[in-house]
Design a protein around this motif. Sequence first.
Motif, PDB file in Angstrom:
ATOM      1  N   ARG A 129       1.257  -1.251   0.563  1.00 22.42           N
ATOM      2  CA  ARG A 129      -0.434  -0.280  -0.006  1.00 22.42           C
ATOM      3  C   ARG A 129       0.807   1.121  -0.209  1.00 22.42           C
TER       4      ARG A 129
ATOM      5  N   LEU B 247       2.827   1.695  -3.896  1.00 15.51           N
ATOM      6  CA  LEU B 247       1.759   2.382  -4.395  1.00 15.51           C
ATOM      7  C   LEU B 247       1.269   4.133  -4.477  1.00 15.51           C
ATOM      8  N   ALA B 248       1.484   4.591  -3.470  1.00 19.56           N
ATOM      9  CA  ALA B 248       1.324   5.691  -3.130  1.00 19.56           C
ATOM     10  C   ALA B 248       3.037   6.100  -3.615  1.00 19.56           C
TER      11      ALA B 248
ATOM     12  N   LYS C 222       3.552   7.035  -8.891  1.00 19.73           N
ATOM     13  CA  LYS C 222       3.002   8.650  -9.050  1.00 19.73           C
ATOM     14  C   LYS C 222       4.661   9.032  -9.805  1.00 19.73           C
TER      15      LYS C 222
ATOM     16  N   TYR D  26       7.182   7.517 -10.702  1.00 21.98           N
ATOM     17  CA  TYR D  26       7.662   7.012 -12.103  1.00 21.98           C
ATOM     18  C   TYR D  26       7.524   7.384 -12.922  1.00 21.98           C
ATOM     19  N   GLN D  27       8.348   7.111 -13.750  1.00 22.68           N
ATOM     20  CA  GLN D  27       7.569   7.892 -15.129  1.00 22.68           C
ATOM     21  C   GLN D  27       6.431   6.843 -15.758  1.00 22.68           C
TER      22      GLN D  27
ATOM     23  N   ILE E 262       3.469   3.089 -15.388  1.00 26.23           N
ATOM     24  CA  ILE E 262       3.574   2.948 -14.652  1.00 26.23           C
ATOM     25  C   ILE E 262       2.111   1.503 -15.764  1.00 26.23           C
TER      26      ILE E 262
ATOM     27  N   SER F 136       2.421   7.491 -15.999  1.00 26.20           N
ATOM     28  CA  SER F 136       1.784   7.771 -14.963  1.00 26.20           C
ATOM     29  C   SER F 136       0.888   8.391 -14.570  1.00 26.20           C
TER      30      SER F 136
ATOM     31  N   TYR G   6      -2.289   8.303 -14.312  1.00 23.50           N
ATOM     32  CA  TYR G   6      -3.513   7.340 -12.738  1.00 23.50           C
ATOM     33  C   TYR G   6      -3.362   8.810 -11.968  1.00 23.50           C
ATOM     34  N   PRO G   7      -4.712   8.588 -10.606  1.00 25.34           N
ATOM     35  CA  PRO G   7      -4.535   9.222  -9.207  1.00 25.34           C
ATOM     36  C   PRO G   7      -3.179   8.860  -8.873  1.00 25.34           C
ATOM     37  N   GLU G   8      -3.288  10.067  -8.155  1.00 19.12           N
ATOM     38  CA  GLU G   8      -2.232  10.165  -6.625  1.00 19.12           C
ATOM     39  C   GLU G   8      -2.805   9.254  -5.579  1.00 19.12           C
ATOM     40  N   GLY G   9      -1.825   8.574  -4.858  1.00 20.43           N
ATOM     41  CA  GLY G   9      -1.896   8.427  -3.486  1.00 20.43           C
ATOM     42  C   GLY G   9      -2.460   6.134  -4.134  1.00 20.43           C
ATOM     43  N   GLU G  10      -2.630   6.041  -2.283  1.00 25.59           N
ATOM     44  CA  GLU G  10      -2.916   4.392  -2.604  1.00 25.59           C
ATOM     45  C   GLU G  10      -4.069   3.852  -3.907  1.00 25.59           C
TER      46      GLU G  10
ATOM     47  N   LEU H 164      -4.765   3.947  -6.408  1.00 24.24           N
ATOM     48  CA  LEU H 164      -3.844   3.564  -7.480  1.00 24.24           C
ATOM     49  C   LEU H 164      -5.106   2.819  -8.936  1.00 24.24           C
ATOM     50  N   LEU H 165      -4.950   0.911  -8.314  1.00 24.86           N
ATOM     51  CA  LEU H 165      -5.977   0.616  -8.358  1.00 24.86           C
ATOM     52  C   LEU H 165      -7.231   0.430  -8.919  1.00 24.86           C
TER      53      LEU H 165
END
Lengths: 200, 200
Positions: A154, A157-158, A161, A163-164, A166, B190, B193-197, B199-200
């Motif tokens: 968890r 995963l935060a 973002k 990283y360039q 995903i 990236s 994708y949304p920020e934070g955990e 992501l999924l």
Amino acid sequence: MTNKKGVLVIVSGPAGTGKGTVIGRVGELRGDLRYSVSATTRAPRPGETDGVNYYFKTREEFETMIGAGAFLEYAEYVGNLYGTPAGPVDESLSAGLNVILEIEVQGAAQVMARRPDAVSVFLAPPSLAELESRLRGRGTEDDATIRRRLDTARGELALAKGYQYIIVNDDVETAARELDAVITAGRCRSMYYPEGENLL
Amino acid sequence: MTNKKGVLVIVSGPAGTGKGTVIGRVGELRGDLRYSVSATTRAPRPGETDGVNYYFKTREEFETMIGAGAFLEYAEYVGNLYGTPAGPVDESLSAGLNVILEIEVQGAAQVMARRPDAVSVFLAPPSLAELESRLRGRGTEDDATIRRRLDTARGELALAKGYQYIIVNDDVETAARELDAVITAGRCRSMYYPEGENLL
């Protein structure tokens, strides 16, 4: 004239996401990949070869290398030092090979800071439920360990973002083809070319 | 869950570099591409269809669209207005399709400024000598025109570093595969994708 310099590719993400499998598949898809070998002060285990599994160093050798700025990243775990020596990586890049660095998030952050030319990829599981199922499927860890790994995941995963790229590892073949594309694209980045009309 | 939004791809570069050929080949390699259609105030030529070759507009309609901010870029050439309407581009992107914008360098600069989410690619000839040979091979332009085009190409090459990617069109198949990889990589960025955990 196509650029001939290789790309340094950072691949990170939670344990159990399948980094090793995806990276191995990309190595089958393209012949210009090398996997970075880490240095460590821990003792070799039976069957491990110096320069293949790890570069085995004494603590004194390792600390001398730290002082010389010879590492792209390093850290200490349970009393042993681990790190990525820059030398072999740069030799491969200059030879036109792309180097994959499979690394945990703290090490990835160090490499990103030191090497703005690196391409960074966060490999994510399709969901936390799927990650839990994969970790349990291994059958090697007890319930408390799995819950600790999920908590760690968890937190990781935060950081995705930062990283360039995903890449969600829902299907290994798709993820490998996406990583392959990221490497090919990385070689086409304009940063590799000189300024001005003397591009060619 | 894999990201489903398409990528806006700017492709620019000197006349004679083979943009149309490379882009056409990429359209054969992947089924998720659309080519942006420009709007213009010039009269349709025989065989041209509204919405296919161009969106044909009166000057008044075009200027109303400019006032409404409806263009990703526009410019006037020899008394006629040309531009890229944002609406159809955004509809395609939302539908998960990647949109290729083949465009000259001034228009490309406008789109890059307005759309930081766009992926920008400069397609370069392998050399100015090769570009000259390709322009002469067309057999459609006189010597003065070719020399003017080469001068323009020199100025355009000086802008190449302002693009994210430079693809050298030495071999059409290689260039098309590189552009294909740039698009696939673009979908993995990236930023989608949304920020934070979560992501999924």
